[in-house]
Design an enzyme around this catalytic site. Structure first.
Site, PDB file in Angstrom:
ATOM      1  N   LYS A   1      62.157 -27.758   7.711  1.00  0.00           N
ATOM      2  CA  LYS A   1      61.344 -26.711   7.081  1.00  0.00           C
ATOM      3  C   LYS A   1      62.102 -25.940   6.012  1.00  0.00           C
ATOM      4  CE  LYS A   1      57.970 -25.847  10.755  1.00  0.00           C
ATOM      5  NZ  LYS A   1      56.577 -25.641  10.306  1.00  0.00           N
TER       6      LYS A   1
ATOM      7  N   ASN B   1      51.749 -28.828  18.287  1.00  0.00           N
ATOM      8  CA  ASN B   1      52.528 -27.674  17.820  1.00  0.00           C
ATOM      9  C   ASN B   1      51.605 -26.598  17.271  1.00  0.00           C
ATOM     10  OD1 ASN B   1      53.055 -26.920  14.756  1.00  0.00           O
ATOM     11  ND2 ASN B   1      52.599 -29.112  14.810  1.00  0.00           N
ATOM     12  N   ARG B   2      52.055 -25.362  17.488  1.00  0.00           N
ATOM     13  CA  ARG B   2      51.388 -24.213  16.866  1.00  0.00           C
ATOM     14  C   ARG B   2      52.469 -23.289  16.316  1.00  0.00           C
ATOM     15  NH1 ARG B   2      49.912 -23.440  22.420  1.00  0.00           N
ATOM     16  NH2 ARG B   2      51.265 -21.918  23.466  1.00  0.00           N
TER      17      ARG B   2
ATOM     18  N   PHE C   1      54.044 -21.901  10.613  1.00  0.00           N
ATOM     19  CA  PHE C   1      54.879 -21.704   9.410  1.00  0.00           C
ATOM     20  C   PHE C   1      56.076 -20.788   9.658  1.00  0.00           C
ATOM     21  CE2 PHE C   1      51.185 -22.451   6.118  1.00  0.00           C
ATOM     22  CZ  PHE C   1      51.198 -23.786   6.442  1.00  0.00           C
TER      23      PHE C   1
ATOM     24  N   SER D   1      47.251 -26.748   7.575  1.00  0.00           N
ATOM     25  CA  SER D   1      47.827 -26.404   8.872  1.00  0.00           C
ATOM     26  C   SER D   1      46.764 -25.690   9.693  1.00  0.00           C
ATOM     27  CB  SER D   1      49.030 -25.484   8.712  1.00  0.00           C
ATOM     28  OG  SER D   1      49.327 -24.914   9.980  1.00  0.00           O
TER      29      SER D   1
ATOM     30  N   ASN E   1      47.446 -23.791  12.137  1.00  0.00           N
ATOM     31  CA  ASN E   1      48.107 -22.717  12.877  1.00  0.00           C
ATOM     32  C   ASN E   1      48.249 -21.401  12.130  1.00  0.00           C
ATOM     33  OD1 ASN E   1      48.488 -24.507  15.097  1.00  0.00           O
ATOM     34  ND2 ASN E   1      50.161 -25.446  13.950  1.00  0.00           N
TER      35      ASN E   1
ATOM     36  N   LYS F   1      47.683 -31.617   0.519  1.00  0.00           N
ATOM     37  CA  LYS F   1      47.726 -32.161   1.884  1.00  0.00           C
ATOM     38  C   LYS F   1      46.527 -31.672   2.674  1.00  0.00           C
ATOM     39  CE  LYS F   1      50.648 -32.835   5.930  1.00  0.00           C
ATOM     40  NZ  LYS F   1      52.007 -32.745   6.460  1.00  0.00           N
TER      41      LYS F   1
ATOM     42  N   SER G   1      47.138 -37.402   6.727  1.00  0.00           N
ATOM     43  CA  SER G   1      46.608 -36.071   6.919  1.00  0.00           C
ATOM     44  C   SER G   1      47.592 -35.207   7.694  1.00  0.00           C
ATOM     45  CB  SER G   1      45.306 -36.164   7.743  1.00  0.00           C
ATOM     46  OG  SER G   1      45.616 -36.505   9.087  1.00  0.00           O
ATOM     47  N   ASN G   2      47.204 -33.976   7.865  1.00  0.00           N
ATOM     48  CA  ASN G   2      47.920 -33.061   8.753  1.00  0.00           C
ATOM     49  C   ASN G   2      47.501 -33.342  10.209  1.00  0.00           C
ATOM     50  OD1 ASN G   2      49.379 -30.683   9.617  1.00  0.00           O
ATOM     51  ND2 ASN G   2      49.127 -29.929   7.520  1.00  0.00           N
TER      52      ASN G   2
ATOM     53  N   GLY H   1      51.108 -37.630  16.243  1.00  0.00           N
ATOM     54  CA  GLY H   1      51.631 -38.799  16.948  1.00  0.00           C
ATOM     55  C   GLY H   1      50.559 -39.856  17.176  1.00  0.00           C
TER      56      GLY H   1
HETATM   57  C1  LIG Z   1      56.495 -29.887  15.047  1.00  0.00           C
HETATM   58  C2  LIG Z   1      55.692 -30.158  13.810  1.00  0.00           C
HETATM   59  C3  LIG Z   1      55.753 -29.279  12.751  1.00  0.00           C
HETATM   60  C4  LIG Z   1      55.012 -29.529  11.583  1.00  0.00           C
HETATM   61  N1  LIG Z   1      55.098 -28.663  10.529  1.00  0.00           N
HETATM   62  C5  LIG Z   1      54.426 -28.945   9.374  1.00  0.00           C
HETATM   63  C6  LIG Z   1      54.544 -28.096   8.244  1.00  0.00           C
HETATM   64  O1  LIG Z   1      55.272 -27.114   8.232  1.00  0.00           O
HETATM   65  N2  LIG Z   1      53.826 -28.414   7.130  1.00  0.00           N
HETATM   66  C7  LIG Z   1      53.014 -29.516   7.065  1.00  0.00           C
HETATM   67  O2  LIG Z   1      52.411 -29.766   6.021  1.00  0.00           O
HETATM   68  N3  LIG Z   1      52.904 -30.344   8.125  1.00  0.00           N
HETATM   69  C8  LIG Z   1      53.579 -30.086   9.263  1.00  0.00           C
HETATM   70  N4  LIG Z   1      53.473 -30.937  10.331  1.00  0.00           N
HETATM   71  C9  LIG Z   1      52.551 -32.090  10.230  1.00  0.00           C
HETATM   72  C10 LIG Z   1      53.259 -33.375   9.852  1.00  0.00           C
HETATM   73  O3  LIG Z   1      53.841 -33.285   8.581  1.00  0.00           O
HETATM   74  C11 LIG Z   1      52.259 -34.558   9.868  1.00  0.00           C
HETATM   75  O4  LIG Z   1      51.277 -34.342   8.885  1.00  0.00           O
HETATM   76  C12 LIG Z   1      51.587 -34.729  11.218  1.00  0.00           C
HETATM   77  O5  LIG Z   1      52.468 -34.434  12.278  1.00  0.00           O
HETATM   78  C13 LIG Z   1      51.065 -36.156  11.426  1.00  0.00           C
HETATM   79  O6  LIG Z   1      52.119 -37.088  11.366  1.00  0.00           O
HETATM   80  P1  LIG Z   1      52.846 -37.686  12.672  1.00  0.00           P
HETATM   81  O7  LIG Z   1      51.747 -38.168  13.591  1.00  0.00           O
HETATM   82  O8  LIG Z   1      53.696 -38.787  12.157  1.00  0.00           O
HETATM   83  O9  LIG Z   1      53.633 -36.593  13.257  1.00  0.00           O
HETATM   84  C14 LIG Z   1      54.198 -30.694  11.511  1.00  0.00           C
HETATM   85  C15 LIG Z   1      54.163 -31.582  12.589  1.00  0.00           C
HETATM   86  C16 LIG Z   1      54.896 -31.330  13.731  1.00  0.00           C
HETATM   87  C17 LIG Z   1      54.826 -32.314  14.868  1.00  0.00           C
END
Ligand SMILES: Cc1cc2nc3c(=O)[nH]c(=O)nc-3n(C[C@H](O)[C@H](O)[C@H](O)COP(=O)(O)O)c2cc1C
Length: 368
Positions: A67, A112-113, A116, A175, A177, A217, A245-246, A269
């Site tokens: 981050k 996660n929540r 930011f 996000s 959250n 995003k 996506s997010n 995941g």
């Molecule tokens: C612990 C955690 C923190 C994250 N923080 C952010 C973030 O600050 N900004 C953002 O755009 N996405 C954030 N994400 C989302 C990831 O970038 C990604 O879009 C999402 O987890 C889906 O991908 P994955 O299934 O490979 O984890 C976060 C994901 C996780 C698990």
């Protein structure tokens, strides 16, 4: 000790800890060199050229892992073709009360929540300025402070603050959250946001001598009409790409970690793979063949990464997969991707992009 043995042991040790503590340890281990990548052979078939950038391979670290840009070079050294730092907000903020990150081990998933939590623009900027080399692709993911009076202005500030140092920008309005943040995806709010953000980017172009690509995003929790709007506004305003996506607010019925699935926050995941890939394919159909798309959500291995590309992605990112796969995951995936392409006589990822877009796009965006 082999890399995979090391992974197994560290995973076992890290999984006895609360996920956020484990994450902090991983960042520290990368910072101090305790965890280190190995030099990998470059395969030209995996190279991706977009905008004025050449990605050595299509695999990127997704936002949220680093981050504050504490370890961008160590992340790149794990084998990633790019890393996306952030989300960063103008001012430092603590995020939500802990605990706020949960491993759904049986599901290969995370909730996660965090909200930011980050040290603000100044710290991340200093970290990036302090790098010894300017090599490697570093995206800067920008967001808005929770208490901001003008959230759109926070994104504009992000563009101004990092224009001289970002390989590309990710504008994170997805996000779940930060209460109300996803409202920025509504048609008029998004149009205003993109107008202001892209105006600032264009202003910065003169100063820094480079047009920094701006990507948006988006969330997977959209319906067909919402996606129509996001794509139409993005095309209309000339956004340089979309990240799909997010995390999702859905809790698919098939989740096995029954105790944790009631935790509030975004799910990521393996259980996110289908939904985010459907959203990606539907986005590809709406924006046409030329807009660069980054596919993210539930990538756990070379096959799922390849499927994002077949569904329409130019690049792929992941985060949760790494929590379960460990650091040997990236080199293993690159090797498997290379072998797969070689076996099939494919010399460029362009040859397979979009092959399964129509199949994925036919599916519903619902939670199962
Ligand atoms: C612990 C955690 C923190 C994250 N923080 C952010 C973030 O600050 N900004 C953002 O755009 N996405 C954030 N994400 C989302 C990831 O970038 C990604 O879009 C999402 O987890 C889906 O991908 P994955 O299934 O490979 O984890 C976060 C994901 C996780 C698990």
């Amino acid at each position: 000790m082999s890399h995979s043995m090391f992974d197994l042991l560290t995973r076992k040790a890290l999984f006895t800890l609360d996920p956020e503590t484990a994450h902090g340890l991983a960042i520290n281990a990368l910072k101090t060199g305790l965890i280190r990548g190995t030099t990998l052979p470059v395969d030209p078939a995996l190279e991706v050229r977009l905008w004025d950038l050449t990605f050595p391979n299509p695999l990127g670290m997704a936002a949220g892992f680093d981050k504050n840009a504490a370890v961008p070079d160590a992340v790149l050294a794990l084998g990633f073709g790019a890393t996306e730092i952030g989300t960063i907000t103008p001012l430092a903020q603590p995020g939500n009360p802990k605990p706020r990150m949960f491993r759904l081990v049986k599901d290969n998933a995370v909730i996660n929540r965090l909200g930011f939590n980050n040290q603000g623009h100044a710290v991340a900027y200093q970290n990036l300025k302090a790098r010894k080399s300017s090599k490697g692709i570093i995206g800067v993911n920008v967001g808005a402070n929770k208490d901001s009076n003008d959230r759109t202005e926070d994104y504009v500030k992000g563009i101004a603050a990092f224009a001289d140092i970002a390989s590309y920008f990710a504008v994170n309005i997805s996000s779940p959250n930060t209460p109300g943040l996803r409202d920025l995806q509504a048609r008029d709010a998004l149009d205003d946001l993109l107008a202001r953000v892209l105006h600032e980017r264009d202003r910065q172009t003169a100063r820094v001598g480079r047009k920094v690509p701006v990507l948006l995003k988006i969330a997977p929790d959209v319906d067909e009409f919402g996606l129509d709007d996001v794509c139409a506004v993005s095309l209309g305003r000339g956004v340089d790409g979309l990240i799909v996506s997010n995390t999702t607010l859905d809790r698919p019925a098939r989740l096995r970690s029954k105790k944790l699935l009631t935790q509030a926050g975004g799910l990521s995941g393996a259980p996110l793979f289908a939904k985010s890939t459907i959203a990606l394919a539907k986005t590809r159909q709406r924006v046409g063949p030329n807009m660069p798309l980054i596919g993210v959500g539930g990538v756990t291995d070379a096959i799922s990464a390849l499927e994002k590309i077949r569904a329409g992605a130019n690049l792929v990112q992941f985060y949760s997969g790494l929590v379960y796969g460990g650091i040997s995951m990236v080199p293993n995936m690159l090797l498997e991707l290379s072998n797969e392409l070689k076996t099939r006589g494919i010399t460029s990822l362009d040859e397979i992009r979009g092959r399964t877009t129509a199949d994925w796009a036919k599916l519903q965006l619902s939670s199962d």
